[in-house]
Design a protein around this motif. Structure first.
Motif, short mmCIF file in Angstrom:
data_model
loop_
_atom_site.label_atom_id
_atom_site.label_comp_id
_atom_site.label_asym_id
_atom_site.label_seq_id
_atom_site.Cartn_x
_atom_site.Cartn_y
_atom_site.Cartn_z
N ARG B 148 0.82 -1.22 0.00
CA ARG B 148 0.00 0.00 0.00
C ARG B 148 0.85 1.26 0.00
O ARG B 148 0.35 2.34 -0.29
N ASP B 149 2.13 1.09 0.31
CA ASP B 149 3.05 2.24 0.19
C ASP B 149 3.05 2.81 -1.21
O ASP B 149 3.23 4.00 -1.41
N THR B 153 -2.33 7.67 -0.40
CA THR B 153 -3.74 7.93 -0.66
C THR B 153 -4.25 9.16 0.07
O THR B 153 -3.87 9.42 1.20
N PHE B 154 -5.13 9.87 -0.62
CA PHE B 154 -5.90 10.94 0.03
C PHE B 154 -7.12 10.31 0.71
O PHE B 154 -7.78 9.45 0.11
N PHE B 155 -7.42 10.75 1.89
CA PHE B 155 -8.63 10.30 2.56
C PHE B 155 -9.62 11.44 2.65
O PHE B 155 -9.23 12.60 2.73
N LEU B 169 -10.02 8.82 -1.75
CA LEU B 169 -10.03 9.28 -3.13
C LEU B 169 -9.27 8.20 -3.90
O LEU B 169 -8.08 8.02 -3.67
N TYR B 198 -6.35 9.86 -7.85
CA TYR B 198 -5.73 10.88 -6.99
C TYR B 198 -4.63 10.28 -6.14
O TYR B 198 -4.82 9.22 -5.54
N PRO B 200 -1.29 11.75 -3.42
CA PRO B 200 -0.67 12.97 -2.88
C PRO B 200 0.77 13.20 -3.35
O PRO B 200 1.71 13.15 -2.57
#
Lengths: 664, 342
Positions: B148-149, B153-155, B169, B198, B200
């Protein structure tokens, strides 16, 4: 993660006639991607990408092992020179060292105490190799830990035995806000999920697997060291490393769950190097805490299963040969019963993993290219996508330029547009304030763009078609598509565009109604409605917004909800027979009362007689307007008397209801 | 003499057709019918003919005269009413419709969609703001998984759902995989999902919003050769028929085996140059759908297999065009001086 690997070091464990360029190419096709080779002195350094599942390759020995399986597939000789380390360690003296892990946090811990000469610079080959691998050389005592890590693939640590006064290590979880000062002098307040080493007195002396501390590190007065290797809980390592942003090489390897069997190899290799390059003498028993030695997975898979997924027919023996070249143990009965080597035990666990091993070594480049032969799925296609594509194309050919804005807006843009941040979804971790909120309207971003571009070009005509994000209680937000059209022309040009667009998409006739909206000029805007739903707005931008965005020219904006178009548009055309009898067209120029709505007058005229087929307004001038009226009868030629009758009725109606008279 | 008359008639008719102004036409008229005009002179010869010839030639003279005079009248009217002599400057600018511009992302999406639709894919679109379940968990990526690195992710600031997790997102179009399985219920599936994504990252080569196109094929007997065949077809249709693709081993949690897909460089034709890596350019990731992902979508991995891929729209399109946009952020800057170039 990427590793740097000197060719000279690789060849210490790999006997091959392949050139560095061939090694790069062939490894990339079947194993790790070698991203580049750099020549350094007379040596070459490979930069190799190690995927998170293949930490077994994050070392010189790991790559040599992989290359020995791959290169022969390309008709290159390649033999792995097995790493041999002396197995029996006889201590001269036995110094006390107590290590305990009561919560069984680590998979395995090994350690030994060594007497050493005072630290000195490393021999040239160690210095050269670790520096080519991207690790700074400090002194022989520290460099050897790094050398072992780079060569074997497991992080190792060295402490000053005498600075751990208790000769005791307690592995435990940290207390909340327990302080630690790491080697680089930074202070952290710890979290209860962090694993630390305590010297038995409550003093934190290490953040194991990530970084050591100043209070136990070797220095120029060190004479006895504790060489220490732990196979830590990879998940906790990862969390701690991410929490504090300490991304050491040790942490990036430890978080990928390296093989606990490697701990022993690394320890023995380290002892050997300390003996050779630091005059080390073994001063304790080997400590080995290995509470739960994992059992290797056994995977049952058939030749057919593998071939079905490859799309080619390999013989069972060829599959077995490939797996054996990768150190897998294969038992051939009805199915293949496969045991991966310990260094692949966490990565290869299901039959599909075996497929990957066989396929990559067989070579993806040796598989043919075919298209699917099964039936083409018949499925409900989304209705919105083709309409959106059509709208974009239409507007482009009508002279509008498409914009793409971020789905985000800032708090200040929301406020500037007269909206409220609380009606917007907020990003919990935005990078900057500019992308803190999800936009609920396309208008604010468009206004910003118009304002930015207004000095580059006159009469801008822009549009955007994108989703907006509408919060819903207890569920995912709605993501309806909208079109916004913005142009610096006039109201009627924009209205004409919208009407033509709706017609082209097959929308039934809609009505314009007066509707107030904060974006629009109160006297020069209207909603477009169908069946009582307002699905679009057209109008001049509200003067307060024009002022807020410092717009130099009048701006007209239309905003259309795409979902209404998707629901109601019907592109199917209907045929009506072409009339047999010609139409009669005449112009009536009328004098209107101020603020008369022409649409009302037109609909009044239609109501007068079935013969009126079309009423179109032309040439408005002051209070006069010309109405071009088309009369037609489907069953006969119209006589002037027929028309005269209708015309008089029209004029009398307009006069009595609206006080509108014919211009003389 | 009848021969001479016919020649005169033909020559005169040809001459009339070439004239574009009245003055010249009058001159020609006098040249034929004037006092010493060609026709008048021929009329004068009538006297010298024998009595047997006279009536026939006389009739012919009348016919020719009538025909020529009609031709003169008709041509005069063309010159007058249809402005045969009018001149315009054809080099002056035209005033046709001014066309606008589609953003290059829209152009790319249209091209990509068309290619995949030709081989039976249906374009779908799934939520951009989605549950953690669809973005990660159902894709064989539990919360603490290091894979997952790769998908920072944007939350969204919303409460978690007890079953489906946080609201994110979507960092990739792969979030549509399990949603598509749920929609179709029973394979075959051939989906292409193109949407905004999306992550970051925001610098010269990253924008926090970008686009991906995701392919998902699930059916009985789908194998690696189909994935290769599809990429080869796409590469040849989109980039050119001389281009080739190759697979390299890679790792993604939601596919097994996983591949990185490369295409031969269009600039050096695969020989190696400074724009590519030894003749190859990276297209993106792909793989055979992981059995756990099929299970998450209620599809039996013992019966069905499939493949999936998710590639960047902007990146792929720029590779095609050989566009060297030095700063990717320009794509979403909405500077009219940029937009009008496409």
């Amino acid at each position: 993660m990427n590793i740097l690997l000197p060719d000279s070091w690789l060849r210490e464990y790999l006997k091959t006639d392949a050139s560095p360029k061939e090694i790069k190419e062939f490894l990339s096709l079947c194993g790790p991607s070698v991203e580049r080779i750099d020549q350094v002195d007379t040596d070459y350094v490979y930069e190799i990408e190690i995927t998170s599942n293949r930490v077994d390759m994050a070392s010189v020995y790991g790559i040599a092992r992989e290359a020995a399986a791959i290169l022969p597939r390309f008709k290159k000789g390649a033999n792995l020179k097995t790493l041999k380390v002396r197995q029996s360690i006889k201590p001269k003296i036995s110094l006390p060292m107590q290590i305990s892990d009561p919560q069984k946090i680590c998979n395995r811990i090994m350690a030994i105490v060594l007497e050493v000469d005072p630290m000195k610079p490393s021999p040239d080959f160690i210095k050269d190799r670790i520096e080519k691998s991207g690790v700074r050389s400090l002194n022989n005592l520290v460099d050897i830990t790094n050398y072992v890590m780079l060569e074997i693939g497991h992080p190792t640590h060295v402490f000053d035995y005498d600075r751990i006064k208790t000769h005791s290590f307690l592995i435990r979880k940290a207390q909340k806000n327990e302080p630690i000062i790491t080697l680089d002098g930074k202070k952290y307040l710890l979290d209860p999920e962090d694993v630390i080493i305590d010297d038995g007195t409550g003093r934190v002396i290490d953040l194991p697997g990530i970084m050591g501390t100043e209070n136990s590190v070797v220095n120029s007065s060190t004479r006895r060291i504790l060489f220490f290797i732990e196979s830590n809980n990879s998940l906790l390592i990862r969390k701690t490393s991410m929490r504090y942003g300490i991304r050491t090489v040790a942490a990036t390897i430890n978080e990928k769950h390296p093989d606990p069997e490697l701990v022993k190899t690394a320890l023995l290799r380290g002892i050997e190097l300390y003996q050779k390059h630091a005059a080390a003498k073994v001063a304790s028993q080997v400590i080995d805490i290995y509470p739960n030695k994992p059992t290797l997975p056994k995977i049952k898979v058939s030749t057919e299963f593998i071939n079905d997924r490859l799309g080619v027919e390999l013989k069972t023996q060829e599959i077995i040969n490939i797996l054996k070249s990768l150190s897998f143990d294969v038992l051939n009965s009805t199915d293949l019963l496969i045991t991966p080597p310990s260094f692949r035990q966490f990565d290869v666990t299901i039959p599909e993993d075996i497929v990957e091993e066989v396929a990559r070594i067989y070579g993806y480049h040796n598989l043919p290219n075919r298209l699917m032969t099964g039936e083409i799925p018949i499925t409900d296609k989304p209705k919105d996508l083709p309409i959106e594509a059509k709208i974009k194309t239409i507007l482009k050919y009508w002279g509008y330029t498409e914009t793409y804005h971020y789905s985000f807006v800032s708090k200040s843009l929301i406020a500037k547009s007269g909206l409220s941040p609380k009606d917007h979804l907020r990003v919990a971790n935005p990078l900057t304030e500019e992308i803190e909120y999800m936009r609920g309207s396309l208008v604010p971003s468009m206004l910003e763009t118009i304002s930015k571009n207004q000095y580059y070009k006159n009469s801008l005509k822009l549009f955007e078609l994108a989703k907006v994000y509408i919060p819903q209680k207890g569920n995912l937000p709605l993501e309806p598509s909208r079109v916004v059209i913005a142009e610096q022309t006039d109201f009627y040009k924009l209205k004409g565009t919208v009407n033509a667009l709706l017609k082209e998409l097959g929308m039934p006739d809609s009505k314009l109604v007066l509707e107030k909206n904060t974006f629009f000029h109160p006297q020069q805007s209207a909603g477009v409605t169908l069946n009582g739903d307002t699905f679009a707005m057209i109008g001049k931008l509200h003067p307060s917004l024009a002022s807020a965005f410092s717009l130099k020219d009048d701006l007209f904006i239309a905003s259309i909800n795409v979902e209404n178009l998707v629901k109601l548009a019907n592109p199917i055309k209907h045929y009506t027979p072409i009339p047999h009898y010609p139409a009669v067209i005449e112009d009536l120029t009328l004098l209107l009362q101020p603020k008369t709505q022409i649409e009302l007058i037109k609909s009044e005229i239609y109501k007068v007689s079935q013969l009126v087929k079309n009423v179109a307004a032309h040439d408005p001038y002051q209070n006069a307007i010309t109405l071009r009226i088309t009369y037609q009868d489907e069953s006969k030629n119209l006589e002037s008397a027929d028309i005269k009758k209708v015309r008089e009725l029209i004029l009398s109606t307009l006069k009595s209801r609206y006080n509108i008279i014919l211009k003389q | 003499m009848d021969k001479e008359l016919n020649v005169l008639k033909q020559e005169t008719l040809n001459a009339i057709g070439k004239l574009a102004d009245n003055k010249k036409l009058n001159e020609l008229y006098l040249d034929i019918f004037g006092q010493s005009g060609k026709f008048t002179n021929l009329t004068k010869k009538l006297k010298t003919l024998s009595a047997s010839e006279k009536p026939q030639i006389g009739r012919l003279l009348n016919e020719v005269k009538k025909e020529l005079e009609t031709a003169f009248e008709k041509h005069k009217s063309i010159i007058r009413n249809f402005k045969l002599a009018e001149w315009i400057d054809v080099t002056a600018s035209g005033s046709g419709p001014s066309t606008g511009h589609l953003h290059i992302v829209s152009q790319a999406i249209a091209e990509i969609t068309e290619i995949f639709e030709r081989i039976g894919f249906t374009r779908m679109r799934y939520p951009e703001i989605d549950w953690d379940w669809y973005s990660f968990e159902s894709l064989n990526m539990p919360v603490n998984h290091p894979a997952r690195d790769d998908f920072e992710t944007f939350f969204i600031d919303l409460p978690s759902n007890p079953k489906l997790g946080k609201v994110v997102l979507s960092p990739h179009t792969s979030s549509g995989q399990v949603r598509e399985m749920e929609r179709v219920k029973k394979p075959p599936i051939r989906m292409i999902n193109i949407a905004k994504c999306y992550r970051p990252n925001w610098d010269i080569s990253h924008t926090p919003m970008f686009h991906q196109f995701e392919g998902l094929v699930i059916d009985k007997n789908i194998n690696i050769t189909h994935l290769k065949g599809t990429f080869d077809y796409f590469a040849k249709e989109f980039f050119g028929k001389e281009r080739k693709i190759r697979l390299r081993p890679f790792h993604f949690q939601f596919t097994e085996p996983s591949f990185e897909v490369d295409i031969t460089c269009g600039i050096c034709s695969g020989r190696g140059c400074r724009f590519c890596k030894d003749g190859w350019l990276e297209l993106g990731g792909s793989g055979m759908v992981h059995p756990n992902v099929l299970r998450a979508g209620n599809i039996d991995p013992d019966v069905y297999t499939g493949y999936a891929f998710g590639w960047g729209v902007e990146r792929t399109y720029m590779m095609k065009q050989g566009l060297k946009i030095d700063d990717l952020r320009l794509l979403y800057s909405n500077d009219i001086r940029f937009l009008e170039q496409f």
